[in-house]
Design an enzyme around this catalytic site. Sequence first.
Site, mmCIF file in Angstrom:
data_model
loop_
_atom_site.group_PDB
_atom_site.id
_atom_site.type_symbol
_atom_site.label_atom_id
_atom_site.label_comp_id
_atom_site.label_asym_id
_atom_site.label_seq_id
_atom_site.Cartn_x
_atom_site.Cartn_y
_atom_site.Cartn_z
ATOM 1 N N SER A 151 62.250 49.741 58.377
ATOM 2 C CA SER A 151 63.032 49.207 57.260
ATOM 3 C C SER A 151 63.686 47.895 57.668
ATOM 4 O O SER A 151 64.048 47.696 58.830
ATOM 5 C CB SER A 151 64.110 50.213 56.832
ATOM 6 O OG SER A 151 64.692 49.820 55.607
ATOM 7 N N THR A 152 63.833 47.006 56.676
ATOM 8 C CA THR A 152 64.529 45.736 56.896
ATOM 9 C C THR A 152 66.018 45.961 56.710
ATOM 10 O O THR A 152 66.440 46.435 55.653
ATOM 11 C CB THR A 152 64.073 44.684 55.851
ATOM 12 O OG1 THR A 152 62.646 44.618 55.866
ATOM 13 C CG2 THR A 152 64.654 43.325 56.152
ATOM 14 N N ASP A 199 52.144 54.183 54.082
ATOM 15 C CA ASP A 199 52.752 52.910 53.709
ATOM 16 C C ASP A 199 54.032 53.154 52.899
ATOM 17 O O ASP A 199 55.136 52.984 53.415
ATOM 18 C CB ASP A 199 51.755 52.049 52.906
ATOM 19 C CG ASP A 199 52.138 50.574 52.862
ATOM 20 O OD1 ASP A 199 53.054 50.166 53.602
ATOM 21 O OD2 ASP A 199 51.513 49.815 52.095
ATOM 22 N N GLU A 259 46.681 40.941 55.278
ATOM 23 C CA GLU A 259 46.853 41.835 54.132
ATOM 24 C C GLU A 259 46.262 41.183 52.881
ATOM 25 O O GLU A 259 45.889 41.849 51.932
ATOM 26 C CB GLU A 259 48.361 42.064 53.926
ATOM 27 C CG GLU A 259 48.723 43.409 53.419
ATOM 28 C CD GLU A 259 50.232 43.575 53.282
ATOM 29 O OE1 GLU A 259 50.615 44.378 52.437
ATOM 30 O OE2 GLU A 259 51.014 42.912 53.995
ATOM 31 N N GLY A 319 56.859 42.292 54.467
ATOM 32 C CA GLY A 319 57.291 41.448 53.356
ATOM 33 C C GLY A 319 56.094 40.836 52.656
ATOM 34 O O GLY A 319 54.952 40.986 53.095
#
Length: 348
Positions: free
Chosen positions: A100-101, A287, A205, A175
């Site tokens: 997690s950010t 994910d 991605e 992100g």
Amino acid sequence: MDTEADLFYRQIPKVELHAHLNGSVSFATMEKLIARKPHLNIESSGTAIRSGQRRTLAECFEVFKVIHQLVDSEEDILMVAKSVIEEFAADGVKYLELRSTPREEAKTGLSKRRYIETVLEAIHQCKQEGVDIDVRFLVAVDRRNGPEVAMETVKLTEDFMLSSDGVVVGLDLSGDPTVGHGKDLLPALQRARNSGLKLALHMSEVPSQKEESELLLDLPPDRIGHGTFLHPEAGGSDSLVDKISKLNIPLELCLTSNVKGQTVPSYDKHHFQYWYERQHPCVLCTDDKGVFCTDLSQEYQLTASTFGLSQEAVWSLSLQAIHCSFAPEALKQKLVQRWAELRPHILH
């Protein structure tokens, strides 16, 4: 899900290495959060992508903005992190790396440091309460926030690597892949690597990241997230494949996420097959199990049915994931032992 095959996928012990905390919040937990914040007027249908639905990658990132509005205090983060850990455990996941950010929220007084501390507190509480799962944490650098924030995040992560009793093991780069360039983040990622943090980097991605992937591979990362467009058939290159193969860098593969997010046209066209046939280490992951309405058992079953894997092959995939994890060696050995004990009861 009560047929024999389905039961097998539920029963096998599993390892989840690519799970974003906020994207893993289940529908049931969302309902609770929404009920606590009626003033936001958020529809729970806006936080999940149901069966048969597709969203562009940009639309998927819009979903996260909604989730971030709902999860903005220590109390929310503690509840969300605990419920996510409990749900993974209920699905037979024995080892989980959450990512997690760290965010700050002026209106609730949340700081980035407190954000991480609260996630660590949730991990600690689950352990105290006897939830049957080992959890580690990767702090995420959001590429949209630029090089200065990335460097701050790395320094914060270094602090926690030393003070979290081994729970903080690495750094994630994620992100919106269409924003910014990896070259600007190299100094921060290099520093993280030099300090002993493991690197799990989202790479290729989207199709336009060949040059960035070449640069990131020079670090090199310890694991690659998605890697959808690395191989030549998807517009990547033989040199990228050669480098990844030589370094034996495991790939974190998220089938439902890629299909629902429209970076892969269908399950049978997923790049899992390309790498699996080369006997390259592949780890099946969710994910964002909340956003994409899946769980790890479903991902295993989907992969097995799409690519014709035997139960033996599925078991091997699950076992291999232990060795791709950032767990300390002693814990890896403990997990391997546990798989060995469970095997005769599950594989007949």
